[in-house]
Design an enzyme around this catalytic site. Structure first.
Site, short mmCIF file in Angstrom:
data_model
loop_
_atom_site.label_atom_id
_atom_site.label_comp_id
_atom_site.label_asym_id
_atom_site.label_seq_id
_atom_site.Cartn_x
_atom_site.Cartn_y
_atom_site.Cartn_z
CD1 TRP A 105 -2.31 -5.34 -3.80
CD2 TRP A 105 -0.71 -3.77 -3.78
NE1 TRP A 105 -1.70 -5.34 -5.04
CE2 TRP A 105 -0.72 -4.39 -5.05
CE3 TRP A 105 0.24 -2.77 -3.53
CZ2 TRP A 105 0.17 -4.03 -6.07
CZ3 TRP A 105 1.11 -2.40 -4.54
CH2 TRP A 105 1.08 -3.03 -5.79
CG ASP A 175 -5.28 0.42 -1.33
OD1 ASP A 175 -5.88 0.81 -2.35
OD2 ASP A 175 -4.19 -0.21 -1.37
CE LYS A 199 -5.05 -2.09 -9.17
NZ LYS A 199 -4.12 -2.90 -9.94
C1 LIG Z 1 -4.96 -2.84 -3.68
C2 LIG Z 1 -3.84 -2.08 -4.32
N1 LIG Z 1 -3.24 -1.09 -3.64
C3 LIG Z 1 -2.24 -0.38 -4.16
C4 LIG Z 1 -1.77 -0.63 -5.43
C5 LIG Z 1 -0.62 0.17 -5.96
O1 LIG Z 1 -1.10 1.07 -6.86
P1 LIG Z 1 -0.13 2.00 -7.75
O2 LIG Z 1 0.53 1.11 -8.74
O3 LIG Z 1 -1.10 2.98 -8.33
O4 LIG Z 1 0.84 2.64 -6.82
C6 LIG Z 1 -2.36 -1.64 -6.19
C7 LIG Z 1 -1.87 -1.89 -7.57
O5 LIG Z 1 -2.05 -2.88 -8.17
C8 LIG Z 1 -3.42 -2.38 -5.62
O6 LIG Z 1 -3.99 -3.37 -6.31
#
Ligand SMILES: Cc1ncc(COP(=O)(O)O)c(C=O)c1O
Length: 364
Positions: A105, A175, A199
């Protein structure tokens, strides 16, 4: 009755929601509190919806002890849109977006920022194949840094920071998509926190941004309206139609968290759940092996392997037959993963541990 039909849900996201929340939402689904319609059918400009919207914000501020001088936004486009909005709004020419590279991520966040401005990776655990979080005790923040960005919990690798670096006057942006509200934190150490809701906060469709007001009011004039923090802040996240049902569900989850005793109690519960599974891995004489280094182990996403891919496939298949859902690791890293967010009951973890022990007995 309903409980008996609930799967052991270890999905990584969208993920398990508290049964009590689902039942409460069900009870007021068709006729929301005597208004003769569901909350989805109401105007977002009306008092009934606005009260739910405002209460969700207030509950978040209360539960997370968000200090004065911070605001909460409810946005759309997922955490992935924040990967772009952060540099668009905050990475001015001549400045550097400083990133900590912790895995899947973090890399996506860096990739987006590179499209927009100058970036620097100031710490990385790539050399350890992202099996641990980098040591940030001695990180050098570039003088021109607009912010330092990091990912508190890498959902795919199963690693998590226990603490956060002091970045001085440079805002720390985190994040927290996969561990927000899983533990109490001192919010004043962050410039901004963001998380997709699906989540730990509710269903998909809404992204929560918690930020110092000074970061929400400096959007440059050339960026499109919907991607500007200042517009959303000025309009209390009601500039356009918000994802009203998702925000209502977040409101319900926040009430539930409060009923659990707040974040201290939630953290303790999460530690106990994670410990159950890690103890089983560690006590298996190598039958199971944890993917993350012990000091970086996530309390939200427990990742582990078996000796062969064949055995992992068998584990996933047999687990599914016995009512366990979502245990296959992310396709990019393989292995197995149990996502145990706030709403996953301890009883699901106990059932998983029992299954792991039986599977080991059958196959070793
Ligand atoms: C740590 C992290 N950041 C960002 C995201 C991306 O999120 P979204 O699907 O809401 O764009 C996720 C999704 O699993 C994630 O686990």
């Amino acid at each position: 009755m309903v409980q008996e039909r609930r799967a052991y849900n270890f999905n990584a996201g969208p993920a398990a929601l508290p049964l009590e929340v689902l039942e409460r939402a069900q009870a007021e689904f068709v006729d929301f509190r005597g208004n003769g319609m569901s909350i989805m059918e109401m105007s977002h400009r009306g008092g009934v919806y606005e009260a739910v919207h405002q209460e969700a914000k207030d509950l978040l501020k209360e539960l997370f002890s968000i200090p004065e001088g911070y605001d909460v936004l409810f946005l759309q486009g997922g955490a992935s849109t924040q990967f772009a909005m952060i540099p668009m709004n905050l990475l001015a020419p001549g400045k550097v977006g400083a990133y900590v590279d912790t895995g899947s991520w973090a890399k996506k966040a860096i990739k987006e920022a590179e499209l927009i401005g100058e970036t620097a990776v100031i710490a990385s655990s790539e050399a350890d194949r992202y099996t641990r979080m980098p040591d940030l005790a001695a990180i050098q923040v570039p003088e021109q840094a607009a912010y330092v960005h990091l990912t508190s919990n890498e959902t795919i690798e199963g690693t998590q920071f226990r603490s956060f670096p002091n970045t001085g006057d440079v805002p720390l942006i985190v994040d927290m998509s996969s561990d927000i509200l899983s533990r109490p934190l001192d919010i004043s150490q962050f410039g901004m926190i963001y998380a997709g809701a699906q989540k730990n906060l509710g269903p998909s469709g809404v992204t929560v941004v918690i930020a110092k007001e000074e970061l929400l009011t400096v959007s440059p004039k050339h960026i499109p309206t919907m991607l500007r923090y200042d517009i959303h802040q000025k309009n209390q996240s009601l500039y356009n139609t918000p994802p009203s049902f998702s925000i209502y569900m977040v409101n319900q989850v926040l009430h539930w968290l409060k009923e659990q005793g707040g974040l201290k109690a939630v953290e303790k519960h999460n530690e106990e759940k994670a410990q159950l599974i890690y103890d089983t891995i560690d006590g298996s004489q190598g039958f199971y092996s944890g993917i993350a280094a012990v000091d970086s182990r996530s309390r939200m996403n427990v990742t582990f392997r078996l000796e062969t891919e064949e055995l992992e496939k068998q584990f996933a298949k047999q687990a599914e037959q016995e009512g366990f859902v979502g245990l296959k690791g992310h396709r990019s890293v393989g292995g197995l993963r149990a996502s145990i967010y706030n709403a996953v009951p301890k009883s699901s973890c106990e059932a998983l541990v029992q299954f792991m022990k039986e599977f080991k007995q059958q196959h070793s």
